[in-house]
Design an enzyme around this catalytic site. Structure first.
Site, PDB file in Angstrom:
ATOM      1  N   ASP A  67      41.614  28.379  75.843  1.00  0.00           N
ATOM      2  CA  ASP A  67      42.655  28.632  76.852  1.00  0.00           C
ATOM      3  C   ASP A  67      42.101  27.894  78.227  1.00  0.00           C
ATOM      4  O   ASP A  67      40.964  27.496  78.423  1.00  0.00           O
ATOM      5  CB  ASP A  67      42.662  29.988  77.082  1.00  0.00           C
ATOM      6  CG  ASP A  67      41.380  30.892  76.928  1.00  0.00           C
ATOM      7  OD1 ASP A  67      40.325  30.469  77.028  1.00  0.00           O
ATOM      8  OD2 ASP A  67      41.556  32.053  76.765  1.00  0.00           O
ATOM      9  N   ASN A 136      40.998  45.428  76.508  1.00  0.00           N
ATOM     10  CA  ASN A 136      42.299  45.858  75.819  1.00  0.00           C
ATOM     11  C   ASN A 136      42.623  45.081  74.383  1.00  0.00           C
ATOM     12  O   ASN A 136      43.988  45.253  74.147  1.00  0.00           O
ATOM     13  CB  ASN A 136      43.437  45.275  76.866  1.00  0.00           C
ATOM     14  CG  ASN A 136      43.534  43.732  77.102  1.00  0.00           C
ATOM     15  OD1 ASN A 136      42.801  43.300  76.487  1.00  0.00           O
ATOM     16  ND2 ASN A 136      44.469  43.220  78.002  1.00  0.00           N
ATOM     17  N   HIS A 138      42.513  41.781  73.834  1.00  0.00           N
ATOM     18  CA  HIS A 138      42.990  40.176  73.831  1.00  0.00           C
ATOM     19  C   HIS A 138      42.008  39.329  73.102  1.00  0.00           C
ATOM     20  O   HIS A 138      40.677  39.754  73.215  1.00  0.00           O
ATOM     21  CB  HIS A 138      43.370  40.052  75.258  1.00  0.00           C
ATOM     22  CG  HIS A 138      42.164  39.654  76.222  1.00  0.00           C
ATOM     23  ND1 HIS A 138      42.573  40.067  77.549  1.00  0.00           N
ATOM     24  CD2 HIS A 138      40.973  39.154  76.026  1.00  0.00           C
ATOM     25  CE1 HIS A 138      41.169  39.672  78.184  1.00  0.00           C
ATOM     26  NE2 HIS A 138      40.549  39.157  77.468  1.00  0.00           N
ATOM     27  N   GLU A 143      47.305  38.791  75.252  1.00  0.00           N
ATOM     28  CA  GLU A 143      47.553  40.094  75.640  1.00  0.00           C
ATOM     29  C   GLU A 143      48.405  41.046  74.750  1.00  0.00           C
ATOM     30  O   GLU A 143      48.929  40.477  73.871  1.00  0.00           O
ATOM     31  CB  GLU A 143      48.219  40.222  77.325  1.00  0.00           C
ATOM     32  CG  GLU A 143      47.293  39.265  78.174  1.00  0.00           C
ATOM     33  CD  GLU A 143      45.940  39.848  78.798  1.00  0.00           C
ATOM     34  OE1 GLU A 143      45.421  40.746  77.838  1.00  0.00           O
ATOM     35  OE2 GLU A 143      45.582  39.388  79.810  1.00  0.00           O
TER      36      GLU A 143
HETATM   37  C1  F6R Z   1      37.629  33.086  77.000  1.00  0.00           C
HETATM   38  C2  F6R Z   1      38.752  34.070  76.417  1.00  0.00           C
HETATM   39  C3  F6R Z   1      38.839  35.698  76.545  1.00  0.00           C
HETATM   40  C4  F6R Z   1      37.319  36.489  76.669  1.00  0.00           C
HETATM   41  C5  F6R Z   1      37.468  37.659  76.928  1.00  0.00           C
HETATM   42  C6  F6R Z   1      36.164  38.189  77.020  1.00  0.00           C
HETATM   43  O1  F6R Z   1      37.994  31.519  76.511  1.00  0.00           O
HETATM   44  O2  F6R Z   1      39.523  33.555  75.663  1.00  0.00           O
HETATM   45  O3  F6R Z   1      39.602  36.245  75.347  1.00  0.00           O
HETATM   46  O4  F6R Z   1      36.767  36.045  75.539  1.00  0.00           O
HETATM   47  O5  F6R Z   1      38.161  38.113  78.186  1.00  0.00           O
HETATM   48  O6  F6R Z   1      35.495  37.831  78.323  1.00  0.00           O
HETATM   49  P1  F6R Z   1      33.872  38.401  78.593  1.00  0.00           P
HETATM   50  O7  F6R Z   1      33.215  37.639  77.386  1.00  0.00           O
HETATM   51  O8  F6R Z   1      33.578  37.573  79.952  1.00  0.00           O
HETATM   52  O9  F6R Z   1      33.780  39.691  78.299  1.00  0.00           O
END
Ligand code: F6R
Length: 246
Positions: A67, A136, A138, A143
């Protein structure tokens, strides 16, 4: 689903790095799907150390990131382009033109989503996709409520995700409101998936990912339908899950 329990964040990072290094050494032309965020950061450091000490080469490796924020220039300190270059790409021998991220400043963002999806296909798909998980549920920036059939698309970030990511910005108001993300289907198309999680904040999400109902209201639950998933998570993240063996 294979679950590997690590003692703590550093141990998770080590186990994840060992997993990745073995894959790259076995197939030097592997196509990797990569994630940003706090969870894989130390793993990337360990990949760099290994590259320096043992010479594991990424010269023929191709990467696709999950992303990118919409509206941030790629050289913005908070873009995922900058994150990846600082965390990994600038320190290994990967070719710049083989390390792909969606372009969040493309003039036609819908066309950019299609281009990115087509690019992944042209490269024969992703062999190993690394994922983190949001509290959540994702994965990528998919989401709750995202269609399991989604390909790369534009998303409006939820407030909880923006708040979780605000730690990297000066202020919540600076956190972009939209992003481009690989879709759930794009992620599920990967031949193999490695999901990383650390800390008690992820305990409910991991429980739901592993034992919950497969439903679009909890995006990561879709991984129950994938045949090659390895989860490497630490004890705090796995505190609600019974892990039978290591
Ligand atoms: C990052 C991504 C997100 C993260 C998720 C967890 O490229 O796509 O899905 O993997 O938000 O983030 P952290 O590792 O910061 O807890």
């Amino acid at each position: 689903m294979k679950i590997i329990e690590a003692k703590h964040f550093d141990d998770m990072s080590l186990k994840a790095a060992q997993f990745m290094i073995e894959k790259v050494q076995r197939d030097p032309t592997i196509t990797l799907g990569l994630a940003t965020g706090g969870t894989p950061q130390k793993m990337y450091e360990l990949l760099i150390n290994d590259h320096r000490i043992n010479g594991t080469s990424y010269h023929q490796v191709t990467t696709f990131n999950l992303d990118e924020y919409i509206g941030l220039d790629r050289h913005d300190p908070n873009s995922y382009y900058t994150y990846m270059h600082k965390a990994l790409f600038d320190h290994i021998d990967i070719r710049d033109e083989q390390a792909f991220l969606p372009n969040g400043t493309a003039s036609n963002l819908n066309a950019e989503c299609e281009r990115y999806e087509a690019l992944i296909r042209q490269h024969g798909g992703i062999d190993l996709q690394v994922l983190g998980i949001g509290a959540n549920g994702h994965i990528g920036f998919n989401e709750p409520g995202t269609s399991f059939e989604s390909s790369t698309h534009i998303v409006k970030l939820t407030e909880s995700t923006r708040e979780a990511n605000a730690r990297y910005f000066n202020d919540l108001s600076e956190v972009p409101t939209e992003a481009i993300t690989m879709g759930i289907q794009s992620i599920m198309n990967a031949k193999e998936i490695l999901l990383l999680a650390s800390g008690k904040k992820k305990a409910d999400a991991l429980y739901q990912l592993i034992h919950g109902k497969v439903d679009e209201s909890f995006p990561a639950s879709v991984l129950q339908r994938h045949e090659q998933v390895t989860i490497i998570a630490d004890r705090e993240a796995l505190q609600k899950v019974a892990v039978s063996s290591n």
